[in-house]
Enzyme design. Structure first.
Site, mmCIF file in Angstrom:
data_model
loop_
_atom_site.group_PDB
_atom_site.id
_atom_site.type_symbol
_atom_site.label_atom_id
_atom_site.label_comp_id
_atom_site.label_asym_id
_atom_site.label_seq_id
_atom_site.Cartn_x
_atom_site.Cartn_y
_atom_site.Cartn_z
ATOM 1 N N LYS A 234 0.814 -1.220 0.000
ATOM 2 C CA LYS A 234 0.000 0.000 0.000
ATOM 3 C C LYS A 234 0.845 1.267 0.000
ATOM 4 C CE LYS A 234 -1.620 -1.444 3.857
ATOM 5 N NZ LYS A 234 -0.954 -2.776 3.910
ATOM 6 N N THR A 235 1.847 1.279 0.873
ATOM 7 C CA THR A 235 2.674 2.484 0.969
ATOM 8 C C THR A 235 3.458 2.698 -0.314
ATOM 9 O OG1 THR A 235 2.860 2.165 3.347
ATOM 10 C CG2 THR A 235 4.478 3.619 2.334
ATOM 11 N N ASP B 266 0.123 7.872 5.907
ATOM 12 C CA ASP B 266 0.603 6.497 5.846
ATOM 13 C C ASP B 266 0.337 5.766 7.161
ATOM 14 O OD1 ASP B 266 1.803 4.358 4.506
ATOM 15 O OD2 ASP B 266 3.718 4.732 5.514
ATOM 16 N N ASP B 267 -0.191 4.561 7.045
ATOM 17 C CA ASP B 267 -0.439 3.729 8.225
ATOM 18 C C ASP B 267 -1.288 4.488 9.247
ATOM 19 O OD1 ASP B 267 0.237 1.142 8.701
ATOM 20 O OD2 ASP B 267 2.330 1.522 9.167
ATOM 21 N N LYS C 219 -12.551 16.373 5.873
ATOM 22 C CA LYS C 219 -13.831 16.925 5.425
ATOM 23 C C LYS C 219 -13.715 18.396 5.052
ATOM 24 C CE LYS C 219 -18.520 16.501 7.148
ATOM 25 N NZ LYS C 219 -19.346 16.150 8.331
ATOM 26 N N LYS D 62 5.763 -8.223 0.707
ATOM 27 C CA LYS D 62 6.842 -8.036 1.682
ATOM 28 C C LYS D 62 7.372 -9.384 2.184
ATOM 29 C CE LYS D 62 7.894 -5.290 5.781
ATOM 30 N NZ LYS D 62 7.275 -4.372 6.758
HETATM 31 N N1 LIG Z 1 5.335 -3.425 -6.759
HETATM 32 C C1 LIG Z 1 6.408 -3.609 -5.985
HETATM 33 N N2 LIG Z 1 7.571 -3.915 -6.488
HETATM 34 C C2 LIG Z 1 8.661 -4.116 -5.722
HETATM 35 N N3 LIG Z 1 8.630 -4.012 -4.389
HETATM 36 C C3 LIG Z 1 7.464 -3.699 -3.827
HETATM 37 C C4 LIG Z 1 6.303 -3.461 -4.573
HETATM 38 N N4 LIG Z 1 5.304 -3.152 -3.717
HETATM 39 C C5 LIG Z 1 5.860 -3.203 -2.495
HETATM 40 N N5 LIG Z 1 7.123 -3.529 -2.562
HETATM 41 C C6 LIG Z 1 8.029 -3.691 -1.441
HETATM 42 O O1 LIG Z 1 7.400 -4.554 -0.510
HETATM 43 C C7 LIG Z 1 7.619 -4.081 0.801
HETATM 44 C C8 LIG Z 1 6.266 -3.825 1.447
HETATM 45 O O2 LIG Z 1 5.600 -2.816 0.737
HETATM 46 P P1 LIG Z 1 4.844 -1.652 1.499
HETATM 47 O O3 LIG Z 1 5.631 -1.139 2.653
HETATM 48 O O4 LIG Z 1 4.387 -0.682 0.504
HETATM 49 O O5 LIG Z 1 3.617 -2.480 2.040
HETATM 50 P P2 LIG Z 1 2.444 -1.970 2.966
HETATM 51 O O6 LIG Z 1 1.199 -2.612 2.476
HETATM 52 O O7 LIG Z 1 2.504 -0.503 3.084
HETATM 53 O O8 LIG Z 1 2.860 -2.643 4.312
HETATM 54 P P3 LIG Z 1 2.390 -2.235 5.792
HETATM 55 O O9 LIG Z 1 1.001 -2.789 5.943
HETATM 56 O O10 LIG Z 1 3.371 -2.947 6.663
HETATM 57 O O11 LIG Z 1 2.464 -0.754 5.888
HETATM 58 C C9 LIG Z 1 8.468 -2.832 0.681
HETATM 59 O O12 LIG Z 1 9.802 -3.169 0.905
HETATM 60 C C10 LIG Z 1 8.272 -2.389 -0.719
HETATM 61 O O13 LIG Z 1 9.392 -1.719 -1.224
HETATM 62 N N1 LIG Z 2 -29.727 21.375 -2.253
HETATM 63 C C1 LIG Z 2 -28.462 21.278 -2.633
HETATM 64 N N2 LIG Z 2 -28.069 21.695 -3.843
HETATM 65 C C2 LIG Z 2 -26.799 21.583 -4.228
HETATM 66 N N3 LIG Z 2 -25.828 21.072 -3.486
HETATM 67 C C3 LIG Z 2 -26.158 20.644 -2.270
HETATM 68 C C4 LIG Z 2 -27.465 20.726 -1.770
HETATM 69 N N4 LIG Z 2 -27.497 20.222 -0.522
HETATM 70 C C5 LIG Z 2 -26.224 19.850 -0.269
HETATM 71 N N5 LIG Z 2 -25.442 20.103 -1.315
HETATM 72 C C6 LIG Z 2 -24.015 19.811 -1.404
HETATM 73 O O1 LIG Z 2 -23.829 18.470 -1.008
HETATM 74 C C7 LIG Z 2 -22.687 18.339 -0.210
HETATM 75 C C8 LIG Z 2 -23.102 17.769 1.121
HETATM 76 O O2 LIG Z 2 -23.959 18.654 1.766
HETATM 77 P P1 LIG Z 2 -23.814 18.985 3.294
HETATM 78 O O3 LIG Z 2 -22.393 19.188 3.687
HETATM 79 O O4 LIG Z 2 -24.762 20.050 3.633
HETATM 80 O O5 LIG Z 2 -24.319 17.614 3.888
HETATM 81 P P2 LIG Z 2 -24.361 17.173 5.420
HETATM 82 O O6 LIG Z 2 -25.635 16.420 5.597
HETATM 83 O O7 LIG Z 2 -24.104 18.358 6.270
HETATM 84 O O8 LIG Z 2 -23.149 16.175 5.466
HETATM 85 P P3 LIG Z 2 -22.337 15.698 6.747
HETATM 86 O O9 LIG Z 2 -23.213 14.661 7.399
HETATM 87 O O10 LIG Z 2 -21.113 15.094 6.149
HETATM 88 O O11 LIG Z 2 -22.086 16.906 7.586
HETATM 89 C C9 LIG Z 2 -22.087 19.729 -0.099
HETATM 90 O O12 LIG Z 2 -21.066 19.861 -1.036
HETATM 91 C C10 LIG Z 2 -23.207 20.641 -0.436
HETATM 92 O O13 LIG Z 2 -22.763 21.847 -1.040
HETATM 93 MG MG LIG Z 3 2.676 0.759 4.726
HETATM 94 MG MG LIG Z 4 -22.655 18.705 7.758
#
Ligand SMILES: Nc1ncnc2c1ncn2[C@@H]1O[C@H](COP(=O)(O)OP(=O)(O)OP(=O)(O)O)[C@@H](O)[C@H]1O
Ligand SMILES: Nc1ncnc2c1ncn2[C@@H]1O[C@H](COP(=O)(O)OP(=O)(O)OP(=O)(O)O)[C@@H](O)[C@H]1O
Ligand SMILES: [Mg+2]
Ligand SMILES: [Mg+2]
Ligand SMILES: Nc1ncnc2c1ncn2[C@@H]1O[C@H](COP(=O)(O)OP(=O)(O)OP(=O)(O)O)[C@@H](O)[C@H]1O
Ligand SMILES: Nc1ncnc2c1ncn2[C@@H]1O[C@H](COP(=O)(O)OP(=O)(O)OP(=O)(O)O)[C@@H](O)[C@H]1O
Ligand SMILES: Nc1ncnc2c1ncn2[C@@H]1O[C@H](COP(=O)(O)OP(=O)(O)OP(=O)(O)O)[C@@H](O)[C@H]1O
Ligand SMILES: Nc1ncnc2c1ncn2[C@@H]1O[C@H](COP(=O)(O)OP(=O)(O)OP(=O)(O)O)[C@@H](O)[C@H]1O
Ligand SMILES: [Mg+2]
Ligand SMILES: [Mg+2]
Ligand SMILES: [Mg+2]
Ligand SMILES: [Mg+2]
Lengths: 267, 267, 267, 267, 267, 267
Positions: free
Chosen positions: C70-71, C124-125, C152, C224
């Site tokens: 993932k990282t 990360d993590d 948010k 890994k």
């Molecule tokens: N596509 C890839 N090619 C070569 N090496 C890779 C690749 N993907 C990951 N690795 C290597 O595998 C190891 C683990 O990868 P990475 O740290 O990204 O995993 P992770 O899912 O983030 O692990 P964790 O859950 O422990 O954070 C690292 O040494 C990384 O360099």
């Molecule tokens: N009637 C509307 N017309 C256009 N856009 C809207 C409308 N109502 C909400 N939105 C848009 O939808 C998105 C979510 O709306 P809002 O943040 O008000 O929801 P919320 O219920 O407060 O969400 P949260 O539970 O995450 O706080 C925002 O980007 C907002 O601008």
């Molecule tokens: Mg990682």
């Molecule tokens: Mg809200």
């Protein structure tokens, strides 16, 4: 920390009667026989405290659902007692203070009261004073212990005191030992149909034919909710109708009233 | 600690209207009858607050799934109210502050509002203000108690106030006593198929023949997710297609749209 | 505490590309179709962020078993994006800091990114950033709340941002509300037999006849672990054999390879 | 707090070899094939670290019952490695320090090791480093997070490191993610009858005819307990007999030996 | 905090023998064979420590019901050992100290002991040292970890040490790993009828005919309770009789004795 | 913190006899045989302490329902003992103090008492001293540990001490080890019908014919509740009647008495 907290205390409360009057802004309407009986019993306690020699401290808890009129009743008793010292202890005036500052404030009010031959202290919304929340549950044990001791500690010789508590969380209070700590506990109920009818008649905002239906729909409602619904309904369906209603020119439409009621009562 | 916290408060919020406008960057499109009904009811409360004498404090909770438009609706009500004081209290502007500093900020906004004859305060995302997390659950009882008191404390004589809260964790709020604390609670729903169709028609990014299929697939989607998916789909399968879509030259490919939808909706 | 914490922040990260390159020390080998598809989808998000007007903030979570790559994938996307601002936020650079200092650092990276028209931030993590441990469970709610708000909060006008998170504890993240907070979530899987075969062919340390058996034994292994086992096996049974293997002079003995595999895989 | 803690660190450890030798005061006797196999495998990891280019950090956990010889084995590997930097991190030298001071000490050892091209760090009794106790369970999450990050963070370019951990609480370590964090885990077992016989032969304190009975009774005993019992038995029933036994003039009475065994083994 | 705590330590304990003698104010009477066997075994450990070369640290736990004589036994061993350094570590001398101050005190005693070629440290009432209480359960993990390390850390070269612990909460100690930490554990039992008879004969306060009945009634009683009851009974029914009893002029009335026994033994 | 706390201690208590007399403001009436027996037994302990040589510390716990007269009984014993040092330790005089200040106060009283050849210390309402609350449960472990040690630590040579504890939460105290810590425990019961009759006869406020009915109704009532109800009833139905009752001119109306009883006894 505690000594420090005492100094942090803000200037004494405003004139206490003002403070009490604010708790019953709309005045007191007749809420039916059960509320009246409570008032009379509480006033007997006031009498008892006046003349008692053996029990310098009498404590009484008013419990009941949210908005049933506990605080208004306690304030009314305080006002009608004519005691030289009547104070209300409420979370409103202690927002943001630390637990120990709140304790210091509470203790201060008791110490002040001990100087008066006759005093009433109202502990309003005890669960809020205790910073209670149902999840956990959590609350301030510091404030809890302080109140438990104060509810048991007799005033100095020659001073008599009545403490009135209010709460809408009586089960919680019971579980932390408050119900045992109060000498006596009264339940302040919601309005039954006939109580609600009495109140509506006094408000005079319904057509006479609608009052019975409205009162029936309000059965088991706390007085606070009744006021909210009536005011919403008084706006009318499109707003702007309140003036006409309150001046008596018009009456609330009963079907719009039922709409508003539906909004407020969650299923 | 609290007094200290008050001084730590940063300069007052920017012009509040800007702050409100930011909550509805894309403007407001018509989301169907249910959203419209909510807007009207809320505007009636605004009217009620304007003229009320007996209930100086009206409080209303907007609850519903994440992204259903609660904040945008609250902001719109604030803007349309034309009240002299409209402020939004949001976790965004309090990142990294201590619990007591947050409380101090919140109290400050209420104190400021109390100086205005008519005011609206929006408590946005109350669960975030309370630092709520479902595991435990954990939350700030300090902020919780502060809000519970503020939601009940009437403004000074002659001042009327409307408090609008929003939340997507209504069960949690109920369990800590907030639902009782609000006078009234409205549910802001997701979009049903017909609501989604209305929105898509206004966005005008699908071929007329595809709108029904797209709307059906979006049934029960919050408006926020609808916007995310449409924008992803507008890039086209290989990227770079957005310009053509938004300028109206091309339409979104319906099958690519379904692909994007599958990515976003976790099974 | 928080303000103080901000000053405690150490000088800015080193050149970010170095920082990203360190996450894929061995370069990137071809891990099969599923990994490739993930890379392409993520690069489409990069495109979307470049041109978006309505969604200035796009957020994407990469989840999957420990060591699945993932990282390395997130770092590769950051490098290939050519965005002017690409930073990785990792627990490695915050060892021993207090919760509030970590928050301050995280906020600082976001504030820096807000100044760039196009930016990528890699969280990360996330479970390690949150100081998560499965017993309890315990984690830092302060950091949790900070990230939830940052995920948010839209960047300022005219700035677009992509946030990529990685985690191997997706169930935990879900339970504290992170999955809802990300616009989209992708699963980064372990290697299947055919993926492992592809990787082994590129490494070229087995005799052609042994590759199929080795790949089969590595089915469902994260990349890994594959690297660890191959390197152990390359030492040979008595040590000292690695040189010959990597220079291509010799191949890994398949039975010794199975021995090493048995050591690493706990029953 | 952390920066402050770093300064609180006491002068560097004594010469590390002394420190390691103290862990095997009685020298190392032959404990049978299973212990020998473990030693050989661990020495192969030492070789691998010496020549590795792709995996600069190799980590290995030795787990097993209390007193089975894990620390002595780790110390022996450290001594036999001939690496320029070998240090043991143990709770013994950190008694009474705060969590953050302990973290600072641990980080310091790693930072010092990063300066050496080849280094071994022994994390002795990880559960004690984590201040683990089974009730709760309780432990220091601060130290836990620090170790989890250090076990994953590669040393700087050109530096290779082997980390050996020991623990008798492998289930706990697994539940907080340590087993996943180590590349490889080996079990250090108690002595079986034949292993115990080998040890007793080397100690030469029993009459030849008694050795088999004694060894059988010691089946499944950790080596530490074996030493305790032998020493108790060597005193003789009335004390004062040890000299004669150790000088070889007398042998331990087998029935007294069984008495002592019964005292030590709780039913 | 810890360094500071060290300075807070009060002047060294009084002369240690006084301290030990206080634990057996009434002298030691013969409590029967089982107590005697324990004494002998413990004195063998003293011998072993004197001559040991391979095990510089021997640790022994005395566990048993409250008041069964564990502390008196430990003190007696300390006195009879004739070691140059014998100290008791007890909660009595640490009332009101913080956890870290207690740790510092404990560590100080060990450091002092390390300077003596032969030393005995008595950890009296370990559950009280750990501030243990059964509800929760709660205890000081800081002190717990400190003791666990000290019980395992060998004294410096050439110094030998015996640590004797006492506890009446052996299940708790086991659950936090103390039983594994001690080399050996002995149970100090209550008195059986024949043990009690022996003690009563030595006290000589009953008529010869009553001793059997009294001893029977005291079956399974810890010695401490036996003393309490005898002393209560010696007052006589109306008080004032003790003088006559202890001077041997009168004997305790057996029926009054049974009355007193009934008061002390809760049903 | 603790040393600091000691200085925070306020000037010594007032004259102790006053302090004790306040606990039995109404004097002591005859509460029946069971209370009398308790008094006599406790006075025997006083005698025992006076003459004891082997047990310098005797400890006795009075437990029973709230208001059953435990504190009044303890105070009476203290007064009647004629010991030179008699002090009551009560939460009343420690309101708002921190845990460590409370501990310091408690220790101070014991240290003062150790200077007197004969002393009595009353630990009143131990659950309140421990800041106990049933939810959780929560309590101060610091104070708990302090008391547990003090209840076991013998006074210096030549000084004898009696400690009397009172509690209405004996199950809690048992679970934290207090019942084992006291040498002896007595139950102070509620009044049975015949006890109540005795008390009512002495109060002389009922008509002779009503006494039996009243006493029956008061069966199983603690004496405190009896006093509360009698005083309420003495006001009469309309108030103002108390004077006449107490002067003996009138008697309490039996039916009004039953009304008051109903108010106090929650169903
Ligand atoms: N596509 C890839 N090619 C070569 N090496 C890779 C690749 N993907 C990951 N690795 C290597 O595998 C190891 C683990 O990868 P990475 O740290 O990204 O995993 P992770 O899912 O983030 O692990 P964790 O859950 O422990 O954070 C690292 O040494 C990384 O360099
Ligand atoms: N009637 C509307 N017309 C256009 N856009 C809207 C409308 N109502 C909400 N939105 C848009 O939808 C998105 C979510 O709306 P809002 O943040 O008000 O929801 P919320 O219920 O407060 O969400 P949260 O539970 O995450 O706080 C925002 O980007 C907002 O601008
Ligand atoms: Mg990682
Ligand atoms: Mg809200
Ligand atoms: N008898 C009455 N006549 C008129 N108004 C009343 C009466 N009793 C209560 N009210 C009004 O009803 C509202 C609720 O009353 P109050 O605050 O006393 O209830 P409460 O039981 O204390 O509520 P809570 O549980 O929320 O504290 C107040 O506005 C109060 O003024
Ligand atoms: N092979 C060996 N030869 C001789 N003595 C040994 C050997 N292995 C261990 N010992 C001794 O046995 C005792 C216990 O060994 P060690 O401390 O290494 O065990 P451990 O598994 O680390 O115990 P713990 O779980 O308590 O940490 C030590 O005194 C050590 O010197
Ligand atoms: N053999 C003995 N002869 C005379 N008195 C004894 C003997 N053993 C113990 N005692 C006395 O009995 C009392 C209790 O003994 P001790 O304090 O040693 O018991 P304990 O097991 O340590 O109790 P606890 O569990 O409360 O710590 C003490 O007063 C002690 O002097
Ligand atoms: N024998 C008695 N004669 C007269 N009054 C008594 C008697 N016993 C107790 N009282 C009175 O009864 C009341 C309750 O007694 P007390 O405070 O001693 O009870 P308690 O058991 O300590 O109660 P709590 O559990 O609340 O501490 C007090 O006012 C006290 O003066
Ligand atoms: Mg109220
Ligand atoms: Mg070890
Ligand atoms: Mg003891
Ligand atoms: Mg009492």
């Amino acid at each position: 920390d505690f000594l420090h907290a005492i100094q942090e205390i803000r200037p004494a409360f405003g004139a206490s009667t003002d403070d009490l009057e604010r708790r019953r802004l709309n005045g007191m309407v007749d809420c039916g026989d059960r509320h009246k009986h409570l008032y009379e019993r509480a006033m007997l306690l006031v009498e008892q405290v006046k003349v008692s020699r053996g029990s310098p401290l009498v404590t009484c808890l008013l419990e009941g659902p949210s908005g049933s009129g506990k605080t208004a009743l306690a304030a009314t008793i305080g006002i009608d007692s004519d005691f030289p010292f009547v104070k209300i202890i409420s979370a409103e005036t202690m927002i943001g203070l630390s637990e120990s500052s709140k304790c210091a404030q509470i203790v201060k009010v008791f110490e002040d009261a001990y100087k008066s031959p006759l005093s009433i202290i109202i502990l309003d919304d005890i669960e809020r004073l205790l910073e209670y929340v149902g999840i956990g549950p959590r609350f301030s044990n510091l404030i809890c212990q302080t109140l438990l001791v104060l509810l048991k500690r007799p005033p100095p010789k020659g001073k008599n005191m009545l403490v009135i508590g209010t709460t809408s969380e009586v089960d919680f209070l019971d579980s932390v030992g408050f119900c045992d700590a109060f000498s006596i506990t009264y339940n302040v109920p919601t309005l039954k149909t006939w109580d609600a009818r009495k109140v509506l008649q006094q408000l005079n905002v319904f057509a006479p034919d609608d009052i019975d239906a409205a009162a029936e729909a309000l059965n088991d409602m706390p007085i606070k909710k009744l006021y909210v619904i009536v005011e919403m309904a008084a706006q009318g369906e499109r707003g702007g109708g309140a003036e006409a209603i309150y001046s008596g020119k018009e009456k609330i439409g009963i079907s719009h009233f039922f709409d508003c009621l539906g909004d407020v009562v969650r299923p």
